[in-house]
Design an enzyme around this catalytic site. Sequence first.
Site, PDB file in Angstrom:
ATOM      1  N   HIS A 194       0.737  -0.924  -0.154  1.00 45.86           N
ATOM      2  CA  HIS A 194      -0.290  -0.125   0.188  1.00 45.86           C
ATOM      3  C   HIS A 194       1.001   1.153   0.048  1.00 45.86           C
ATOM      4  O   HIS A 194       0.440   3.096  -0.643  1.00 45.86           O
ATOM      5  CB  HIS A 194      -0.798  -0.026   0.881  1.00 45.86           C
ATOM      6  CG  HIS A 194      -0.572   0.228   2.395  1.00 45.86           C
ATOM      7  ND1 HIS A 194      -0.184  -1.000   3.051  1.00 45.86           N
ATOM      8  CD2 HIS A 194      -0.394   1.424   2.900  1.00 45.86           C
ATOM      9  CE1 HIS A 194       0.510  -0.079   4.768  1.00 45.86           C
ATOM     10  NE2 HIS A 194       0.478   0.697   4.338  1.00 45.86           N
ATOM     11  N   ASP A 214      -0.287  -7.565   0.924  1.00 45.38           N
ATOM     12  CA  ASP A 214       0.631  -6.130   1.368  1.00 45.38           C
ATOM     13  C   ASP A 214       1.728  -5.716   1.762  1.00 45.38           C
ATOM     14  O   ASP A 214       2.525  -5.268   2.465  1.00 45.38           O
ATOM     15  CB  ASP A 214      -0.315  -5.087   2.451  1.00 45.38           C
ATOM     16  CG  ASP A 214      -0.227  -4.279   2.421  1.00 45.38           C
ATOM     17  OD1 ASP A 214       0.020  -3.900   0.740  1.00 45.38           O
ATOM     18  OD2 ASP A 214      -0.107  -2.889   3.917  1.00 45.38           O
ATOM     19  N   SER A 268       4.585   1.488   8.279  1.00 50.47           N
ATOM     20  CA  SER A 268       4.531   0.273   7.179  1.00 50.47           C
ATOM     21  C   SER A 268       5.647  -0.576   6.495  1.00 50.47           C
ATOM     22  O   SER A 268       6.276   1.060   5.672  1.00 50.47           O
ATOM     23  CB  SER A 268       3.135   0.792   5.934  1.00 50.47           C
ATOM     24  OG  SER A 268       1.884   1.383   6.964  1.00 50.47           O
TER      25      SER A 268
END
Length: 546
Positions: free
Chosen positions: A192, A232, A303
């Site tokens: 992402h 992801d 992330s």
Amino acid sequence: MIRLIDCLRAFFAFVALSVFLCACVSEKLPSRVEENLDYTQKDVHDAEAKRVYELLQKNPVEALWRSLILADKEISDECAGYARDALASHVEQKDYVESWIIYNSLVTAGYESLAANVMDKASMRAFYFDGVPGITEKAQPRLEKISDYIQGTVTVWVDLGIKVQNGMGYAARVIGSGFFIDSRGYIVTNHHVIEELVNPKSSGYGKVFIKMAENSDERIPARVVGYDSVHDLALLKTEAKVPYVFNLGSKSQLNVGSVIYAIGSPLGLERTLTSGVVSASDRKLFTTGSVVQIDAAVNSGNSGGPCIDKNGVVQGVVFAGIASYQGLNFAIPIEYLKQDLPILYRGGERKFPWIGAYGRTAKAGRVSYGLEVQYVKPGSAMARAGMKAGDVVVRLDGKKVGTLEEAQDILRDHVPGSIIACEYLEGGSYEAKKECLLFLTERPKNPGYDIYQGDMVKNSFVAIFGMELASSSVENSKTYVVKRVIPGSAADENGFSENDPLTIGRIQFNDDKSAIMVAFSTKNRRNGYLDINIAMQAMLDSPYYF
């Protein structure tokens, strides 16, 4: 601000499903479904043989699988010969993934000698894993302090140019984290974080850079090598000098209560290290597996950073916590990354296998003993192989299957286009153990919608809502009686029981076909057979589809 990944949006979508009606569309119910054929009939056999030969040049592995179901050895031998020639061609072209698919499929189909004519098993394995970052890299020594591992991390900076909103232009960027897994400059991050760079629907400017931990002022160009939107994950490559390469661990080294550390750039603040423990190891946020829940502080920008243990070994890939839920953070298990790396390294998007079924862990009391197949889509690999609802899978690809999660772990080791072996208990009986071969196709984006399109509503609702229906009126095609309810399913939670009468009203989907809402009128037993109207909702993807 980094956007939440699709799987997190889906996780909380049930809270707000009622608002999606304004964007819903109604669809007609399927009028026919594909049926299994009787190949003992000559005309049926000849028609299928013709289809096999038509498929041979385009996809020799699928042709071989279909010929084996046809049980015609002469045709199967010819298909295997084509597959062997295709294997030799792909090896010569250094098409690593396709070579791996064909080689293992030939072995599984009983043509190991043909595969060995091209390459022996050990050589093929070495060929497939040749150069794969994180797999072939020499183990690095343990560093003196946990804080020393920061040097192996980077800030991932995605520049999306200038965006115009309300007549004003602003700099659009995404900030994430990453870490080195190879001395050649390969970096792991979240999908992402770089999604806008690989999304075919995106248009306009987009570049990715990294900032090294020891010099956060310099932006170094990088490129996206491969990505996995389901789990992801993404693999990047840069030409920068690598200060430290992380070792990849194993799930057996991490348990609930284990101390972990997260390194990243929360809110763009580089060189941030937080600590905590593993809170849980089986949160089902992904549709083909579970993630690790951690209580280490994680925010937007973390992330893609590493989640390491006390020895500095990466045990997971962090992805940012859920807004408004403080302390609820997650890491992607390192096994998922290790399964992905050979495919991500070859480039492009990682695809996942599908055998066209729905089910849950089979249990006898508290003991799990396999994967119970509760629904099989007509025309799917399982259907063509002769499997039915009620069968229990106990082995896949030669490995024992005790739970749904174990079956998903095995399937993740493969890619679409492969043949794998399956051992199952027909009807769940140990006295009726059978074997078959399954051909893996590509997993649909929303399996529940794919099933709805390919089966009658009375059957497809087994997978979608957990209830099988039987027609109760010749005159009214929307009137049914509940034949079976799966415990713990949406139908069970909404109070449906066997023999409840119901009428199906409007069926609606949201725009991307990821959710369904159906209006029912019923007299169910749990409500004293009073006339009631129910709007039942469901997401059209979950770990129970495989």
